[in-house]
Design a protein around this motif. Structure first.
Motif, mmCIF file in Angstrom:
data_model
loop_
_atom_site.group_PDB
_atom_site.id
_atom_site.type_symbol
_atom_site.label_atom_id
_atom_site.label_comp_id
_atom_site.label_asym_id
_atom_site.label_seq_id
_atom_site.Cartn_x
_atom_site.Cartn_y
_atom_site.Cartn_z
ATOM 1 N N PHE A 95 0.865 -1.175 0.000
ATOM 2 C CA PHE A 95 0.000 0.000 0.000
ATOM 3 C C PHE A 95 0.904 1.229 0.000
ATOM 4 C CE2 PHE A 95 -3.147 2.543 2.858
ATOM 5 C CZ PHE A 95 -3.533 3.302 1.773
ATOM 6 N N THR A 96 0.786 2.052 -1.044
ATOM 7 C CA THR A 96 1.652 3.222 -1.177
ATOM 8 C C THR A 96 0.827 4.504 -1.099
ATOM 9 O OG1 THR A 96 3.197 1.986 -2.563
ATOM 10 C CG2 THR A 96 3.365 4.382 -2.622
ATOM 11 N N ILE A 97 1.238 5.385 -0.201
ATOM 12 C CA ILE A 97 0.564 6.665 0.000
ATOM 13 C C ILE A 97 1.501 7.783 -0.444
ATOM 14 C CG2 ILE A 97 -0.413 8.249 1.713
ATOM 15 C CD1 ILE A 97 -0.842 5.721 3.495
ATOM 16 N N ALA A 98 1.022 8.658 -1.295
ATOM 17 C CA ALA A 98 1.783 9.842 -1.705
ATOM 18 C C ALA A 98 1.206 11.048 -0.975
ATOM 19 C CB ALA A 98 1.692 10.037 -3.220
ATOM 20 N N THR A 99 2.057 11.823 -0.340
ATOM 21 C CA THR A 99 1.540 12.936 0.454
ATOM 22 C C THR A 99 2.595 14.026 0.604
ATOM 23 O OG1 THR A 99 0.374 13.482 2.517
ATOM 24 C CG2 THR A 99 2.243 11.963 2.690
ATOM 25 N N THR A 100 2.184 15.140 1.185
ATOM 26 C CA THR A 100 3.111 16.242 1.436
ATOM 27 C C THR A 100 3.781 16.042 2.793
ATOM 28 O OG1 THR A 100 1.371 17.554 2.483
ATOM 29 C CG2 THR A 100 1.689 17.846 0.105
ATOM 30 N N HIS A 101 4.823 16.808 3.031
ATOM 31 C CA HIS A 101 5.543 16.678 4.298
ATOM 32 C C HIS A 101 4.636 16.979 5.489
ATOM 33 C CE1 HIS A 101 8.865 16.912 7.187
ATOM 34 N NE2 HIS A 101 8.192 17.924 7.693
ATOM 35 N N THR A 102 3.817 18.025 5.374
ATOM 36 C CA THR A 102 2.954 18.408 6.490
ATOM 37 C C THR A 102 2.013 17.278 6.875
ATOM 38 O OG1 THR A 102 3.043 20.759 5.886
ATOM 39 C CG2 THR A 102 1.198 20.063 7.266
ATOM 40 N N GLN A 103 1.400 16.647 5.888
ATOM 41 C CA GLN A 103 0.488 15.538 6.173
ATOM 42 C C GLN A 103 1.253 14.361 6.784
ATOM 43 O OE1 GLN A 103 -2.782 15.865 5.769
ATOM 44 N NE2 GLN A 103 -2.722 17.810 4.685
ATOM 45 N N ALA A 104 2.397 14.024 6.188
ATOM 46 C CA ALA A 104 3.178 12.878 6.659
ATOM 47 C C ALA A 104 3.689 13.087 8.076
ATOM 48 C CB ALA A 104 4.352 12.624 5.718
ATOM 49 N N ARG A 105 4.070 14.305 8.391
ATOM 50 C CA ARG A 105 4.679 14.600 9.696
ATOM 51 C C ARG A 105 3.653 14.797 10.807
ATOM 52 N NH1 ARG A 105 6.013 15.298 14.017
ATOM 53 N NH2 ARG A 105 7.754 16.451 14.933
ATOM 54 N N TYR A 106 2.508 15.430 10.495
ATOM 55 C CA TYR A 106 1.611 15.834 11.572
ATOM 56 C C TYR A 106 0.252 15.140 11.586
ATOM 57 C CZ TYR A 106 5.069 19.527 11.839
ATOM 58 O OH TYR A 106 6.249 20.192 11.936
ATOM 59 N N THR A 107 -0.259 14.736 10.428
ATOM 60 C CA THR A 107 -1.590 14.144 10.368
ATOM 61 C C THR A 107 -1.563 12.620 10.378
ATOM 62 O OG1 THR A 107 -2.408 16.052 9.127
ATOM 63 C CG2 THR A 107 -3.738 14.059 9.041
#
Length: 313
Positions: A95-107
């Protein structure tokens, strides 16, 4: 006509019409790719690619239509493979999720943690990039879904649904004069050097738009993609920071104070995006529900069928 020919056509386009790179990506030979494409063109009776000598340069008009069909066929083939894998192993896979740093770090940390408890056999990968990059990862089947703010909405080939709302906060030192103001204004913020996000990240366009509407040109001293970097330079006394509210933790950020400024820059909506027509394994639906409990499987499937136009937070 065979699947190898269709794969070669698709990869040739993805590799910017470089058949050598296409062959490398597909672990085959360049002459084999070239021959297969020519044979397909002869069978169809049309040229798929424009050529200069032996080199292909682009798609012909019928070639564009052929590529659209190829993409649909290959997507269906991929879906068939996923169906077989899912029913062979309901609770395992990748399962691969592509996201921004803000989402990856805080959400995502708590969501990922809860997901891995439910599906310990799933191999999870996180890819990071700006909103445009992560959208392309989903379009090219490099990721199963993307998570970012509104900037991924309206991109061709993607279905996007809202997850949650958030607002920006101004971060300052504990003794900063802005803390004495009951309702901080844009003019007051613009009086200080600003440290905030790079233009492609975390609602920066809304920040710029708000200042522009008031005819203000703030001194943006530093831009970054990482809220932790922004907070570090605010702690050094270099300026006032503007970050996503989710990136401020009173316990962790004890040397800073946050001032909510949604009334100035508006509310932002984080969204999840999947590829139109893609086959989603059952645990992907579960992940989306963990991320946004309002997005149940039935609603997601309706969106995939094009029945989501009126759904917003």
């Amino acid at each position: 006509m065979n699947l190898h020919q269709l794969r070669f056509v698709r990869e040739a386009v993805r590799q910017n019409y470089n058949l050598t790179d296409a062959a490398k990506a597909l672990f085959t030979s360049q002459p084999g790719v070239s021959k297969a494409i020519i044979e397909l063109e002869e069978e169809l009776g049309v040229d798929i690619f424009t050529r200069h000598g032996k080199r292909i340069r682009g798609l012909t008009e019928p070639g564009r239509l052929v590529l659209e069909s190829v993409e649909l066929i290959m997507q269906e083939i991929d879906s068939l493979k996923r169906i077989g894998k899912e029913y062979a192993a309901q609770d395992s896979g990748s399962f691969t999720i592509a996201t921004t740093h803000t989402q990856a770090r805080y959400t995502l940390p708590k969501v990922v943690q809860a997901f891995m408890v439910k599906f310990p056999k799933v191999r999870l990968s996180l890819l990071q990039g700006n909103p445009r990059q992560i959208a392309e990862m989903v379009q090219r089947d490099q990721a199963d879904l993307a998570i970012a703010t509104e900037s991924i909405a309206g991109i061709d080939g993607l279905v996007t649904l809202p997850c949650y709302q958030w607002e920006h906060v101004v971060v300052v030192a504990p003794d900063h004069p802005l803390l004495k103001t009951k309702s901080v204004s844009l003019e007051e913020i613009a009086a200080f050097p600003l440290i905030t996000y790079d233009g492609a990240f975390a609602g920066r366009s809304k920040i710029d738009h708000a200042f522009s509407l008031r005819g203000l040109k703030p001194d943006v001293l530093l831009e970054a993609i990482d809220a932790d970097v922004i907070k570090t330079y605010v702690e050094l006394g270099m300026g006032v920071g503007i970050i996503a509210g989710m990136a401020f933790d009173p316990e962790r950020d004890r040397n800073l104070r946050a001032i909510p400024v949604g009334h100035l820059f508006g509310m932002n909506v984080s969204r999840v995006a999947v590829k139109q027509g893609a086959y989603l394994r059952s645990y992907i639906y579960t992940f989306i529900e963990l991320l946004a409990p309002t997005l149940n499987r039935k609603l997601i499937e309706q969106a995939m069928r094009g029945e989501h136009e009126n759904y917003e937070l």
